[in-house]
Design a protein around this motif. Structure first.
Motif, PDB file in Angstrom:
ATOM      1  N   ASP A 457      57.162  14.519 -23.628  1.00  0.00           N
ATOM      2  CA  ASP A 457      58.612  14.400 -23.771  1.00  0.00           C
ATOM      3  C   ASP A 457      59.191  15.462 -24.692  1.00  0.00           C
ATOM      4  N   GLY A 458      58.344  16.403 -25.148  1.00  0.00           N
ATOM      5  CA  GLY A 458      58.826  17.493 -25.981  1.00  0.00           C
ATOM      6  C   GLY A 458      58.773  17.218 -27.466  1.00  0.00           C
ATOM      7  N   THR A 459      58.391  16.005 -27.862  1.00  0.00           N
ATOM      8  CA  THR A 459      58.249  15.712 -29.282  1.00  0.00           C
ATOM      9  C   THR A 459      56.940  16.296 -29.806  1.00  0.00           C
ATOM     10  N   LEU A 460      56.851  16.461 -31.108  1.00  0.00           N
ATOM     11  CA  LEU A 460      55.681  17.095 -31.701  1.00  0.00           C
ATOM     12  C   LEU A 460      54.516  16.121 -31.784  1.00  0.00           C
ATOM     13  N   ASP A 461      53.371  16.533 -31.232  1.00  0.00           N
ATOM     14  CA  ASP A 461      52.140  15.774 -31.409  1.00  0.00           C
ATOM     15  C   ASP A 461      51.391  16.283 -32.635  1.00  0.00           C
ATOM     16  N   GLY A 462      51.455  17.577 -32.884  1.00  0.00           N
ATOM     17  CA  GLY A 462      50.804  18.121 -34.062  1.00  0.00           C
ATOM     18  C   GLY A 462      50.808  19.634 -34.068  1.00  0.00           C
ATOM     19  N   ASN A 463      50.688  20.192 -35.257  1.00  0.00           N
ATOM     20  CA  ASN A 463      50.541  21.626 -35.427  1.00  0.00           C
ATOM     21  C   ASN A 463      49.208  21.834 -36.138  1.00  0.00           C
ATOM     22  N   PHE A 464      48.264  22.566 -35.511  1.00  0.00           N
ATOM     23  CA  PHE A 464      46.869  22.514 -35.930  1.00  0.00           C
ATOM     24  C   PHE A 464      46.305  23.881 -36.358  1.00  0.00           C
ATOM     25  N   ASN A 465      45.609  23.851 -37.478  1.00  0.00           N
ATOM     26  CA  ASN A 465      44.842  24.980 -37.983  1.00  0.00           C
ATOM     27  C   ASN A 465      43.771  24.408 -38.913  1.00  0.00           C
ATOM     28  N   PRO A 466      42.832  23.634 -38.369  1.00  0.00           N
ATOM     29  CA  PRO A 466      41.853  22.958 -39.228  1.00  0.00           C
ATOM     30  C   PRO A 466      40.926  23.943 -39.922  1.00  0.00           C
ATOM     31  N   SER A 467      40.381  23.517 -41.044  1.00  0.00           N
ATOM     32  CA  SER A 467      39.440  24.347 -41.787  1.00  0.00           C
ATOM     33  C   SER A 467      38.280  24.764 -40.883  1.00  0.00           C
ATOM     34  N   GLY A 468      37.980  26.070 -40.882  1.00  0.00           N
ATOM     35  CA  GLY A 468      36.900  26.583 -40.062  1.00  0.00           C
ATOM     36  C   GLY A 468      37.321  27.054 -38.695  1.00  0.00           C
ATOM     37  N   SER A 469      38.586  26.842 -38.338  1.00  0.00           N
ATOM     38  CA  SER A 469      39.041  27.279 -37.012  1.00  0.00           C
ATOM     39  C   SER A 469      39.082  28.804 -36.926  1.00  0.00           C
ATOM     40  N   ASN A 470      39.376  29.450 -38.063  1.00  0.00           N
ATOM     41  CA  ASN A 470      39.368  30.923 -38.131  1.00  0.00           C
ATOM     42  C   ASN A 470      40.247  31.573 -37.074  1.00  0.00           C
ATOM     43  N   PHE A 471      41.394  30.967 -36.807  1.00  0.00           N
ATOM     44  CA  PHE A 471      42.324  31.583 -35.862  1.00  0.00           C
ATOM     45  C   PHE A 471      42.730  32.958 -36.384  1.00  0.00           C
ATOM     46  N   SER A 472      42.746  33.924 -35.489  1.00  0.00           N
ATOM     47  CA  SER A 472      43.144  35.281 -35.843  1.00  0.00           C
ATOM     48  C   SER A 472      43.773  35.932 -34.619  1.00  0.00           C
ATOM     49  N   SER A 473      45.111  36.011 -34.638  1.00  0.00           N
ATOM     50  CA  SER A 473      45.868  36.455 -33.455  1.00  0.00           C
ATOM     51  C   SER A 473      45.504  35.588 -32.257  1.00  0.00           C
ATOM     52  N   ALA A 474      45.739  34.283 -32.421  1.00  0.00           N
ATOM     53  CA  ALA A 474      45.434  33.326 -31.354  1.00  0.00           C
ATOM     54  C   ALA A 474      46.140  33.754 -30.076  1.00  0.00           C
ATOM     55  N   ALA A 475      45.396  33.828 -28.979  1.00  0.00           N
ATOM     56  CA  ALA A 475      45.947  34.403 -27.749  1.00  0.00           C
ATOM     57  C   ALA A 475      45.816  33.441 -26.575  1.00  0.00           C
ATOM     58  N   GLY A 476      44.744  33.578 -25.799  1.00  0.00           N
ATOM     59  CA  GLY A 476      44.587  32.765 -24.600  1.00  0.00           C
ATOM     60  C   GLY A 476      44.203  31.331 -24.919  1.00  0.00           C
ATOM     61  N   ILE A 477      44.419  30.432 -23.947  1.00  0.00           N
ATOM     62  CA  ILE A 477      44.099  29.021 -24.144  1.00  0.00           C
ATOM     63  C   ILE A 477      43.678  28.402 -22.814  1.00  0.00           C
ATOM     64  N   ALA A 478      42.675  27.535 -22.857  1.00  0.00           N
ATOM     65  CA  ALA A 478      42.234  26.773 -21.685  1.00  0.00           C
ATOM     66  C   ALA A 478      41.660  25.450 -22.183  1.00  0.00           C
ATOM     67  N   ILE A 479      41.715  24.425 -21.350  1.00  0.00           N
ATOM     68  CA  ILE A 479      41.264  23.089 -21.738  1.00  0.00           C
ATOM     69  C   ILE A 479      40.209  22.623 -20.745  1.00  0.00           C
ATOM     70  N   ASP A 480      39.110  22.073 -21.262  1.00  0.00           N
ATOM     71  CA  ASP A 480      38.034  21.637 -20.377  1.00  0.00           C
ATOM     72  C   ASP A 480      38.162  20.159 -20.026  1.00  0.00           C
ATOM     73  N   ASN A 481      37.211  19.650 -19.249  1.00  0.00           N
ATOM     74  CA  ASN A 481      37.293  18.264 -18.776  1.00  0.00           C
ATOM     75  C   ASN A 481      37.124  17.226 -19.879  1.00  0.00           C
ATOM     76  N   SER A 482      36.663  17.654 -21.045  1.00  0.00           N
ATOM     77  CA  SER A 482      36.562  16.759 -22.196  1.00  0.00           C
ATOM     78  C   SER A 482      37.766  16.895 -23.114  1.00  0.00           C
ATOM     79  N   ASP A 483      38.775  17.613 -22.660  1.00  0.00           N
ATOM     80  CA  ASP A 483      39.996  17.891 -23.430  1.00  0.00           C
ATOM     81  C   ASP A 483      39.729  18.704 -24.686  1.00  0.00           C
TER      82      ASP A 483
END
Length: 736
Positions: A457-483
């Motif tokens: 519905d467009g409401t916020l579920d969350g904004n995520f950058n957990p410790s150890g994620s090491n995001f660096s210029s986050a680019a592409g995204i895909a989701i597997d069958n285990s979500d």
């Protein structure tokens, strides 16, 4: 109830106040403006205790030639409540505003109150008398308790103990809701309308709906559903067919609205208002679940129960907003509904709402098919928002002022956009988008190195950058069958995976992966995660646990700036070469299938790749302003830029389950959709979309099209515009 009833505020806000109060300026005091309030008394008549009346409007008018500050508005008296306050800003000379009040008697009896305007006028405060009569509450049906049976004692004939009687299981009663409602056209009641409450079908798309109860609207538009049974979580909706909205009996009048799940309606305590706004909102949201041949029939297979549930939530949201596109559609429907059905305006609406219709001299011709009711007209517009006569529909809408605010000019198309940037979303240079099994929308934020998830519905579920994620210029995204949410780190030379709750699954760069500017990412049917290395000129594949499956650049692959990757139904991995102007395909073991640039393909800075259900490989040419399609053998299917496509730096693409290809135009601030033969389905740049360097696109199980705005730090949804797609998206698009 509140979510539905708010839609009526729009009705009340456009009552023709000026026609009643006049325009002549006069004052009784040079310093104190003359204020006029109408009506002076409202009689709510009879309502059952605990049930809420429809809102009644009061006009407040500044009849002087001086500006007037906004009045303070207050309601007193048991059972009376302020529903809508449109008097929150100052009024210029001759200006008017509207306030509305509801009545909900707590018990049987007479009730009295008042609405008070405290203002800067000469006769402040202004008062409106409120009266209402409460009837006895509708009796609540109490489920009959199951009697506990005491076993008859058995004579003792031996020392063997008599077995104890088995306890009677507790049976949960089927919910038996009931509600009052009103069928309204604009601000006018619809009498004699056949009202049907339906349970959404579960056997297929646009089929299987069952009748829960029927009734007929009274002279004031009111109806009572009566008590009916339904499963606690069943999805419900209501239609109103035929009736008289003041212009005579109209068999072409048909409206609808989506209801909450059965268990949330309650018994005797809900009041719903059906009008053209609820009709437009419900039709757009449920467009892919409504039958095109049996008006008002809604259905979805159990495999897509989530899709129809999310669409029902969207329907309620649209029906409570002052969305100009939707309001204009509602006005077009009202223009016909308030006649006898054989009017010229109904003819114009039905003719202009047909695909292929052309508008000229106040009429439409050349459309495909025929329409005979306003609900079907709304559905035809919603399912082909650029293919109907856009100008013709606007002309019909301009003939009615039932609702406001409406569009002030003809739009580019009649798609229904919603634009989101909820607080905390942290959108910053949002690049890629993917949708999980729960229809949550996941977006990579390239600048802030976070991933944002929105509920459907467009409401916020969350904004995520957990410790150890090491995001660096986050680019592409895909989701597997285990979500698991897999994100490429363009500058970090790694791939990060999140769990469905946003916690860390892992950050991966195993030995031999040779990640170098990893960009595109796709999941195959075995759960392998395929990543294109834009600088490294290889493709890396991980197992679903993040271990290395392989790093591939076989002889003849000719990788040159591999930027994006997609996987077909046979497991072949297709990679576009942004700098090489070719497409390379690998078998699912990483061996070479081929490197392709057939004559006529006209590859020019290919940007993204997607595969349809027939195995065709669709590639956007960012510099060439075309889309090229290959057959699954690598031969040319076609290079497409049909008239009206308006390709302008085509970038992202997604394919729906009907084979339509949805493409973002990064410099055109628009979206173009092609049919699976490469012909034009539509060019979309509707008011309110707020497209700003649209980059990536994804389609959910309700048929909503989600677009990231790289320059606007938002995400736009085109409601119900595409054929639903099973999510998460793995391999070719499938109908859920």
């Amino acid at each position: 109830m509140a979510a539905v009833a708010i839609a009526l505020a729009t009705i009340l806000n456009v009552i023709s106040v000026q026609a009643r109060v006049g325009t002549n300026s006069s004052t009784t005091d040079a310093k104190l403006p003359l204020v006029h309030v109408a009506p002076k008394r409202i009689d709510f008549r009879n309502f059952h205790a605990g049930m809420t009346s429809p809102p009644r409007g009061i006009a407040f008018t500044n009849k002087s030639n001086a500006d007037l500050a906004a009045p303070a508005v207050a309601v007193s008296g048991t059972g009376f409540s302020l529903f809508f306050n449109g008097c929150t800003t100052s009024l210029s000379a001759g200006g008017s505003c509207t306030v509305s009040v509801t009545f909900k008697p707590p018990s049987k009896g007479e009730f009295h109150g008042s609405l008070t305007f405290t203002d800067g006028g000469a006769r402040s405060p202004q008062k409106v008398k409120l009266d209402g009569i409460g009837l006895a509450a509708v009796a609540t049906a109490t489920p009959t308790a199951t009697a506990t049976l005491t076993p008859t004692p058995t004579p003792t004939v031996s020392t063997t103990p008599t077995p104890s009687a088995t306890a009677t299981p507790t049976i949960t009663p089927t919910p038996k809701p009931a509600f009052e409602g009103y069928v309204m056209s604009g601000g006018k009641p619809v009498s004699g309308s056949s009202v049907t409450v339906w349970t959404v079908g579960t056997t297929g798309y646009g089929t299987g709906a069952t009748v829960a109860t029927t009734s007929t609207s009274a002279a004031d538009g009111s109806f009572y559903s009566g008590i009916f049974s339904c499963a606690s979580t069943a999805r419900l909706y209501v239609t109103a067919k035929g009736g008289n909205a003041g212009g005579g009996s109209n068999s072409g009048l048909m409206m609808m609205m989506s209801l909450p799940p059965c268990e949330t309606i309650g018994f005797g305590g809900s009041t719903f208002f059906i009008n053209e706004v609820t009709t437009a909102g419900t039709v757009y949201a449920l467009a892919q679940f409504l039958s095109t041949t049996s008006p008002g029939t809604v259905g979805a297979p159990l495999s897509n129960a989530a899709g129809v549930a999310n669409a029902s939530v969207t329907a309620a949201a649209l029906s409570t907003t002052s969305h100009k596109n939707l309001v204009s559609i509602a006005n077009a429907l009202a223009a016909c509904n308030q006649t006898n059905g054989s009017s010229a305006v109904c003819t114009e609406l039905f003719d202009c709402a047909l695909p292929g219709a052309v508008f000229s001299s106040g009429a439409c011709t050349g459309g495909t098919g025929s329409l005979t009711d306003t609900l079907s007209a709304a559905l035809s517009i919603a399912r082909d928002p650029a293919g109907v006569s856009v100008a013709g529909i606007y002309d019909v809408a301009s003939k009615s002022a039932a609702f406001s605010p409406a569009l002030a000019s003809t739009p580019n198309d009649w798609s229904m956009p919603r634009n989101f940037a909820p607080t905390g979303s942290d959108f910053s240079n949002p690049l890629a988008v993917a949708i999980d099994s729960a229809s949550r929308v996941w977006v990579t934020n390239n600048t802030t190195n976070t991933v944002t998830a929105l509920n459907n519905d467009g409401t916020l579920d969350g904004n995520f950058n957990p410790s150890g994620s090491n995001f660096s210029s986050a680019a592409g995204i895909a989701i597997d069958n285990s979500d698991h949410v897999w994100v490429t780190n363009l500058a970090g030379n790694s791939v990060t995976a999140l769990n469905s709750d946003g916690s860390l699954f892992g950050n991966f760069a195993p030995a031999g992966s040779f990640f170098e500017a990893p960009s595109g990412v796709a999941i195959d049917g075995s759960g392998h995660v395929w990543v294109s290395n834009e600088v490294g000129n290889t493709v890396t594949a991980l197992n679903n646990a993040g271990t290395l499956f392989g790093n591939f650049a076989p002889g003849g692959s000719n990788f040159n700036g591999p930027m994006d990757v997609a996987i077909d139904g046979a497991g072949v991995v297709w990679v576009i070469n942004n700098l090489g102007n070719t497409v390379t395909a690998l078998n699912n073991a990483g061996t070479l299938f081929g490197n392709f640039a057939p004559t006529g393909s006209m590859f020019d800075t290919p940007f993204e790749v997607a595969i349809d259900g027939s195995g065709h490989v669709w590639v956007t040419n960012n510099a060439g302003n075309t889309v090229t399609t290959l057959n699954n053998a690598g031969t040319l299917f076609g290079n497409f830029a049909p008239t009206g496509s308006m390709f302008n730096r085509p970038a992202g693409e997604a394919i729906d389950s009907a084979g339509r290809v949805w493409v973002t135009n990064a410099e055109g601030n628009s979206v173009t959709a092609l049919n699976n033969a490469g012909t034009l389905f539509g060019y979309f740049a509707p008011p309110g979309a707020n497209f700003n360097i649209p980059n990536a696109v994804a389609i959910d199980s309700s048929g909503n099209v989600w677009v990231t705005n790289k320059g606007g730090a938002t995400i736009t949804e085109l409601v119900g515009a595409a054929a639903p797609v099973k999510t998460p998206f793995i391999g070719p698009p499938q109908l859920p």
